[in-house]
Design an enzyme around this catalytic site. Structure first.
Site, PDB file in Angstrom:
ATOM      1  N   GLY A 162       0.859  -1.193   0.000  1.00 18.45           N
ATOM      2  CA  GLY A 162       0.000   0.000   0.000  1.00 18.45           C
ATOM      3  C   GLY A 162       0.887   1.232   0.000  1.00 18.45           C
ATOM      4  O   GLY A 162       2.063   1.169  -0.360  1.00 18.45           O
ATOM      5  N   ILE A 164       2.302   2.919   2.423  1.00 18.15           N
ATOM      6  CA  ILE A 164       3.513   2.835   3.252  1.00 18.15           C
ATOM      7  C   ILE A 164       4.485   1.812   2.661  1.00 18.15           C
ATOM      8  O   ILE A 164       5.687   2.073   2.566  1.00 18.15           O
ATOM      9  CB  ILE A 164       3.149   2.500   4.714  1.00 18.15           C
ATOM     10  CG1 ILE A 164       2.319   3.645   5.314  1.00 18.15           C
ATOM     11  CG2 ILE A 164       4.404   2.253   5.548  1.00 18.15           C
ATOM     12  CD1 ILE A 164       1.702   3.360   6.677  1.00 18.15           C
ATOM     13  N   ARG A 243       0.497  -3.958  12.536  1.00 20.75           N
ATOM     14  CA  ARG A 243      -0.238  -4.155  13.779  1.00 20.75           C
ATOM     15  C   ARG A 243       0.304  -5.429  14.436  1.00 20.75           C
ATOM     16  O   ARG A 243       0.591  -6.414  13.744  1.00 20.75           O
ATOM     17  CB  ARG A 243      -1.737  -4.317  13.514  1.00 20.75           C
ATOM     18  CG  ARG A 243      -2.466  -3.021  13.193  1.00 20.75           C
ATOM     19  CD  ARG A 243      -2.532  -2.075  14.405  1.00 20.75           C
ATOM     20  NE  ARG A 243      -3.294  -0.858  14.151  1.00 20.75           N
ATOM     21  CZ  ARG A 243      -2.770   0.307  13.783  1.00 20.75           C
ATOM     22  NH1 ARG A 243      -1.461   0.436  13.593  1.00 20.75           N
ATOM     23  NH2 ARG A 243      -3.539   1.359  13.600  1.00 20.75           N
ATOM     24  N   GLU A 272      -0.312  -4.887  23.232  1.00 24.26           N
ATOM     25  CA  GLU A 272       0.260  -3.551  23.161  1.00 24.26           C
ATOM     26  C   GLU A 272      -0.409  -2.672  24.203  1.00 24.26           C
ATOM     27  O   GLU A 272      -1.650  -2.619  24.201  1.00 24.26           O
ATOM     28  CB  GLU A 272       0.027  -2.996  21.764  1.00 24.26           C
ATOM     29  CG  GLU A 272       0.950  -1.865  21.417  1.00 24.26           C
ATOM     30  CD  GLU A 272       0.887  -1.489  19.948  1.00 24.26           C
ATOM     31  OE1 GLU A 272       0.392  -0.389  19.672  1.00 24.26           O
ATOM     32  OE2 GLU A 272       1.301  -2.290  19.095  1.00 24.26           O
ATOM     33  N   HIS A 291       5.474   1.700  19.242  1.00 26.25           N
ATOM     34  CA  HIS A 291       4.502   2.158  18.236  1.00 26.25           C
ATOM     35  C   HIS A 291       4.744   3.638  17.878  1.00 26.25           C
ATOM     36  O   HIS A 291       3.868   4.492  18.087  1.00 26.25           O
ATOM     37  CB  HIS A 291       3.068   1.953  18.751  1.00 26.25           C
ATOM     38  CG  HIS A 291       2.038   1.853  17.646  1.00 26.25           C
ATOM     39  ND1 HIS A 291       0.930   1.046  17.726  1.00 26.25           N
ATOM     40  CD2 HIS A 291       1.953   2.474  16.439  1.00 26.25           C
ATOM     41  CE1 HIS A 291       0.201   1.177  16.625  1.00 26.25           C
ATOM     42  NE2 HIS A 291       0.811   2.041  15.824  1.00 26.25           N
ATOM     43  N   ILE A 292       5.937   3.887  17.328  1.00 31.49           N
ATOM     44  CA  ILE A 292       6.328   5.275  17.041  1.00 31.49           C
ATOM     45  C   ILE A 292       6.504   5.533  15.542  1.00 31.49           C
ATOM     46  O   ILE A 292       7.140   6.497  15.150  1.00 31.49           O
ATOM     47  CB  ILE A 292       7.634   5.658  17.792  1.00 31.49           C
ATOM     48  CG1 ILE A 292       8.770   4.662  17.469  1.00 31.49           C
ATOM     49  CG2 ILE A 292       7.399   5.751  19.284  1.00 31.49           C
ATOM     50  CD1 ILE A 292      10.145   5.131  17.941  1.00 31.49           C
ATOM     51  N   GLY A 293       5.922   4.658  14.711  1.00 24.62           N
ATOM     52  CA  GLY A 293       6.089   4.812  13.259  1.00 24.62           C
ATOM     53  C   GLY A 293       5.750   6.213  12.770  1.00 24.62           C
ATOM     54  O   GLY A 293       6.433   6.769  11.913  1.00 24.62           O
TER      55      GLY A 293
HETATM   56  C1  DGY Z   1      -1.802   4.333  12.386  1.00 28.07           C
HETATM   57  O1  DGY Z   1      -2.064   5.489  12.054  1.00 28.07           O
HETATM   58  O2  DGY Z   1      -2.568   3.403  12.164  1.00 28.07           O
HETATM   59  C2  DGY Z   1      -0.500   4.075  13.057  1.00 28.07           C
HETATM   60  O3  DGY Z   1      -0.388   2.808  13.552  1.00 28.07           O
HETATM   61  C3  DGY Z   1      -0.245   5.086  14.148  1.00 28.07           C
HETATM   62  O4  DGY Z   1       0.357   6.132  13.549  1.00 28.07           O
END
Ligand code: DGY
Length: 325
Positions: A162, A164, A243, A272, A291-293
């Site tokens: 996708g 990302i 996830r 989480e 979870h800092i993407g």
């Molecule tokens: C999302 O937006 O789904 C990410 O996991 C958090 O930024």
């Protein structure tokens, strides 16, 4: 003229910087919950206001399900400050005629950057090397110390091409990685990215690095499990930026402990947050970050602003700029 129509009432599930919510000012009455550190879900206080709420601005830690919707008969829009919407029962929202907003696009680059950061950190053993240096184990230049894996010429398997996944592919091209991808169907964009579509099994067998970027659905839950981990190379590195439940955590711990795969870099986990006593933290071949993407100043602010735009559109009966259901 004396306009007595009250502004719509919006529940914002958690405290956020005021500037991030500036678009809402004057357009609705806002009731804000506690900081996420106090309570991750919707607080009991906010739940009592659901019967009067016209809009809900939620974080990904808030479960929006039939039970919540049943308490919110006036609700006209749910706006999630995340691209992922697995915390929301989309079908239930649709049954209630409630559009659900999410925030694709604005977090693509931030998340793709962190994917490469995690991949490089794990491949080059940065946490161990840094800890060893600090602990006085850097006694001399060590010809055989802290040896990692090269990216140039290696194969990266992207699960989910996708937005990302594609941004990761673009970055990976610069590192000289060969690209494979899997997913429900082939993507037209893949040709420009030099990425080859293969079944998941082939991707797992042939990749030096496997990076997960698929949404969490019933089909993707535990996509990486004891069986699929065994298809991966003993030298392989697994990165999960999607996830936590895409990976069977117990199976991953076992695979990392027993050399089924070499290492993992996890931005998301199941459960989480991962409790401090969890075995994944004690494994030297596993790097876990919280979870800092999307955690850059600019990205998080843009996510909040986009969530405001979705929310206002829903309150005003306009199509949401980004609707997930
Ligand atoms: C999302 O937006 O789904 C990410 O996991 C958090 O930024």
């Amino acid at each position: 003229m004396n306009n007595t129509t009250p502004l719509p009432l919006v529940i914002v599930s958690h405290q956020l910087p005021e500037a991030w919510l500036a678009k809402l000012h004057g357009r609705c009455r806002i009731i804000t919950g506690p900081p996420t550190t106090v309570e991750a879900g919707l607080s009991a206080d906010l739940r009592t206001l659901l019967p009067q709420a016209d809009g809900l601005f939620s974080l990904l830690t808030v479960r929006v399900d039939e039970a919540l919707l049943a308490q919110a008969p006036r609700l006209r829009v749910v706006s999630n400050m995340a691209v992922g919407v697995d915390n929301i029962d989309l079908a239930a929202c649709s049954r209630h005629g409630i559009p659900v907003g999410h925030t694709p696009g604005v977090l693509t680059d931030g998340t793709a950057d962190l994917t490469l950061a995690l991949l490089l950190a794990v491949a080059r053993q940065l946490p161990t090397a840094a800890a060893d240096a600090q602990a006085g184990k850097w006694t001399t230049w060590l010809p055989t110390g802290w040896l990692g894996a090269d990216l140039q010429g290696a194969t990266l398997g992207i699960v989910g091409l996708g937005k990302i996944g594609q941004a990761v592919a673009r970055r990976a091209q610069g590192f000289g990685l060969r690209l494979l991808y899997s997913g429900p169907h082939e993507k037209a964009e893949a040709a420009d990215l030099g990425a080859t579509y293969v079944p998941l099994e082939t991707l797992l067998c042939e990749s030096d690095f496997v990076s997960l970027h698929a949404p969490l659905t019933t089909e993707t839950r535990h996509l990486i499990n004891a069986q699929t981990l065994r298809l991966m190379r003993p030298s392989a590195i697994l990165i999960n930026m999607a996830r936590g439940p895409l990976v069977d955590t117990a199976a991953l711990v076992d695979a990392l402990q027993n050399g089924v795969i070499a290492a993992a870099g996890l931005d998301v986990t199941d459960p989480e947050p991962l409790p401090p006593s969890h075995p994944l933290y004690s494994l030297p071949n596993c790097l876990v970050v919280p979870h800092i993407g999307s955690a850059t100043q600019h990205t998080r602010r843009r996510m909040a602003e986009l969530a405001c735009e979705n929310l206002l559109a829903g309150l005003e009966g306009r199509p949401l700029p980004h609707q997930a259901n």
